[in-house]
Design an enzyme around this catalytic site. Structure first.
Site, PDB file in Angstrom:
ATOM      1  CG  LEU A  61      31.047  30.224  43.620  1.00 35.32           C
ATOM      2  CD1 LEU A  61      31.872  29.039  43.163  1.00 35.32           C
ATOM      3  CD2 LEU A  61      29.752  29.879  42.757  1.00 35.32           C
ATOM      4  CG  HIS A  62      28.258  32.025  50.031  1.00 39.12           C
ATOM      5  ND1 HIS A  62      28.519  32.888  50.766  1.00 39.12           N
ATOM      6  CD2 HIS A  62      28.746  31.100  49.906  1.00 39.12           C
ATOM      7  CE1 HIS A  62      29.604  32.581  51.570  1.00 39.12           C
ATOM      8  NE2 HIS A  62      29.887  31.453  51.414  1.00 39.12           N
ATOM      9  CB  ALA A  63      22.602  32.206  48.367  1.00 31.55           C
TER      10      ALA A  63
END
Lengths: 89, 568
Positions: free
Chosen positions: A14-16
């Site tokens: 759950l990044h970028a």
């Protein structure tokens, strides 16, 4: 109240881009939506909350929704995660 | 007033002074909590509007990837947790909106910075940007955003950063005058590629003019006319017309080969710094790309580019050129080009330090990834590889060994590439020029990088405006090194090109042609003019003058000789 546990399978977790897609999707629903990781709660509609959660590939998270469209919200967010955010590669 | 003319053309217009606003926030108790909350809400609305405008403009002018950053900014400005956090702080501690914004933003920034993750550290920068914007709005500090200019103007600044220039609305900018910089500084290079007249190194221009003053600038001569008279304005108009006529004449050069009056064929190619510059190469009828700088791939992100990302960019250019050559230079970072996430050490003498091939041969992981991407792309077009900042033969051999290893890997993985890909080096260090007869035996081509070659030959930092008068491409020693390199290359049967600013200098082109230079690589906007000069020059006429020119005592003598006998 609805909730479901999912494991992040996409490369970046759950990044970028996935984090913003997730938050944008959550914001479409009126329900109160939370993401729970390691017993801590984060607001699913907050990019800052989701980012500071620091969930990576392989991490298990629980999505919990409360409100009139809670069921659809869970369904659509889980689908987004299981489709690996349509990431390439 | 006078500076260094860095991008030709003339302009008349209103001054707009561009300065970074200074923001300081003090802890102040709020008198009226509701009023602070209302101020916050209004500021957020305004910030979101500004960010939206930046998004649209970047999307239109640059591209989707670059615009995406503003989407992230928007989400942060509208973030419910963040806003709630600020509001609680205002209520609980009875402080002003600006103090609360600053405190809450700093809390998140420190969370992001303390998580071992490059992406989050990058978001910390975004958040800083967003909170600065909010603070600026709350404090009523006028922002200056080069992308949302309302009227045409001449920008006056200390210098412009890459993010300033990336946002620039070029249709509204008539000219650029900066206090710092020189011919090869970032702003100058961008100005030339956008064909905006520019002057650099003008001391205290900010203290001399004020917003709204009408000035005339001449980017060829480096002159600035303050308070122009009627006569000055008339002269400006006449000259502007002449320049437009000449531009028209250059258009007639399209589709014609670059052949001198006496039949010598050369190649006129483009220097580009991004795969998106391909359009300007094609528009200006380039015969190839003589220098494709790859630093953008490393600078646009806060992490190293993947092999796949690089491959796509290289392939895009190689395919777009449809068989015309493209020389791709391996990573040339260090010196004045920093990449923050690489944490390169600060050095006393960065231009003589850990940079370019020196860094690549040390960080072979980074180097190998790039070589693999280059080789893979070579299956899709006419790619040649060039190593920068070579200073001795060992480096050439080590770099080539890395290339061979990359080839072996790809062969094992059954991935296609051009096994006979040409490999060359930049000649930008005098040691290489002097020893070029030996270097020529090891590689397929030379490309003379005059910007650094001049700086290293005359020991002048090209960014230092106090000594910019010493940096001179007509210096006879530099010209001798160039001639020596060309002759040594030809003796060994390899071709010699030039990708420094000198290759596009109208006064030097005839000399370089006579010296036998095979390829002239320059800013795309200079290519048609260079062809025009080549077509009107006879190599045989200049050749006999070379010995005389190289024996002249000073750079000034050389320039005068060219003015009087060659360019006329």
């Amino acid at each position: 109240m609805y909730k479901e546990e999912v494991i992040l399978k996409n490369k970046t977790g759950l990044h970028a881009r996935p984090a913003s897609l997730f938050v944008r999707e959550a914001a479409k629903f009126s329900s109160d939506i939370k993401v729970i990781k390691d017993n801590k709660e984060y607001n699913a509609k907050s990019i800052m909350g989701i980012l500071s959660m620091g969930a990576g590939k392989g991490d298990a998270i629980t999505i919990q929704a409360d409100g009139s469209d809670a069921e659809e919200a869970i369904e659509s967010l889980v689908k987004l995660i299981n489709d690996k955010f349509n990431e390439k590669e | 007033m006078k500076g260094i003319g860095t991008s030709s053309g003339i302009a008349l217009g209103k001054v707009l002074i561009y300065e970074e606003p200074k923001i300081t926030v003090e802890e102040n108790k709020a008198k009226d909590i509701d009023r602070e909350i209302a101020r916050l809400n209004k500021a957020i609305g305004r910030a979101v509007e500004e960010i939206q405008q930046l998004y649209v403009r970047t999307l239109e002018n640059v591209g989707e990837d670059e615009a995406e950053i503003f989407n992230a900014h928007k989400m942060m400005a509208e973030d419910p947790e963040f806003i709630e956090g600020v509001k609680s702080k205002i209520r609980d501690e009875k402080v002003t909106a600006e103090w609360a914004v600053k405190q809450v933003a700093e809390e998140y920034i420190s969370i992001f910075e303390n998580i071992e993750d490059e992406y989050l550290r990058e978001r910390a920068l975004d958040l800083k940007d967003v909170s600065q914007r909010l603070l600026r709005i709350l404090l009523g500090i006028e922002s200056m955003d080069l992308s949302i200019l309302k009227e045409e103007c001449i920008i006056v600044a200390e210098d412009l950063t890459p993010s300033d220039t990336a946002q620039m609305n070029k249709d509204m900018i008539l000219g650029i005058v900066t206090e710092l910089g020189g011919t090869t500084s970032h702003t100058s290079i961008i100005a030339r590629s956008l064909e905006i007249p520019a002057i650099a190194g003008v001391e205290d221009i900010i203290g001399t003019v004020k917003n709204g003053d009408i000035i005339i600038i001449d980017g060829s001569k480096g002159t600035i006319t303050l308070e122009p008279s009627k006569k000055d304005i008339e002269a400006y108009k006449t000259k502007k017309k002449e320049q437009e006529d000449f531009r028209f004449k250059l258009q007639e050069m399209r589709g014609k080969g670059s052949i001198s009056k006496d039949g010598t064929k050369v190649e006129i190619a483009a220097n580009i710094g991004n795969h998106r510059d391909l359009n300007s190469v094609i528009e200006n009828d380039g015969e190839g790309v003589g220098l494709f700088r790859t630093e953008f791939l490393y600078m646009d992100n806060n992490r190293l580019p993947t092999e796949e990302e690089q491959f796509k960019a290289y392939r895009f250019v190689a395919e777009g050129l449809e068989g015309k050559p493209v020389i791709i230079r391996t990573l040339d970072v260090g010196g004045d080009k920093d990449i923050p996430y690489m944490n390169l050490p600060k050095e006393m003498n960065p231009f003589l330090g850990y940079r370019a091939i020196r860094l690549c041969l040390d960080r072979t992981d980074i180097f190998k990834t790039q070589l693999r991407a280059l080789l893979r792309a070579s299956a899709f077009g006419n790619i040649k590889i060039m190593f920068p900042m070579i200073s001795n033969i060992e480096e050439v051999r080590l770099a080539k060994r890395q290339l061979e290893e990359a080839k072996e890997e790809l062969t094992k993985e059954n991935i296609e590439f051009n096994p006979n890909i040409e490999v060359g080096i930049m000649v930008e260090i005098p040691a290489v020029a002097i020893h070029s007869d030996i270097f020529a035996k090891e590689i397929d081509f030379f490309s003379i990088g005059t910007n650094d070659l001049i700086q290293y030959t005359v020991a002048v930092d090209r960014g230092n405006q106090h000594i910019s008068n010493l940096y001179n491409q007509y210096h006879p020693s530099v010209l001798k090194l160039i001639k020596m390199t060309i002759e040594n290359g030809h003796k060994e049967g390899i071709w010699v090109g030039m990708c420094g600013e000198a290759a596009g200098d109208e006064k030097l082109i005839p000399l370089l042609l006579a010296m036998g230079l095979d390829e002239f690589s320059m800013n795309p906007s200079s290519m048609l003019k260079a062809r025009y000069i080549i077509k009107n020059t006879s190599k045989e006429e200049i050749e006999p003058m070379l010995d005389k020119i190289l024996s002249l005592p000073t750079a000034e003598d050389v320039e005068r000789f060219i003015d009087e006998n060659i360019v006329k």
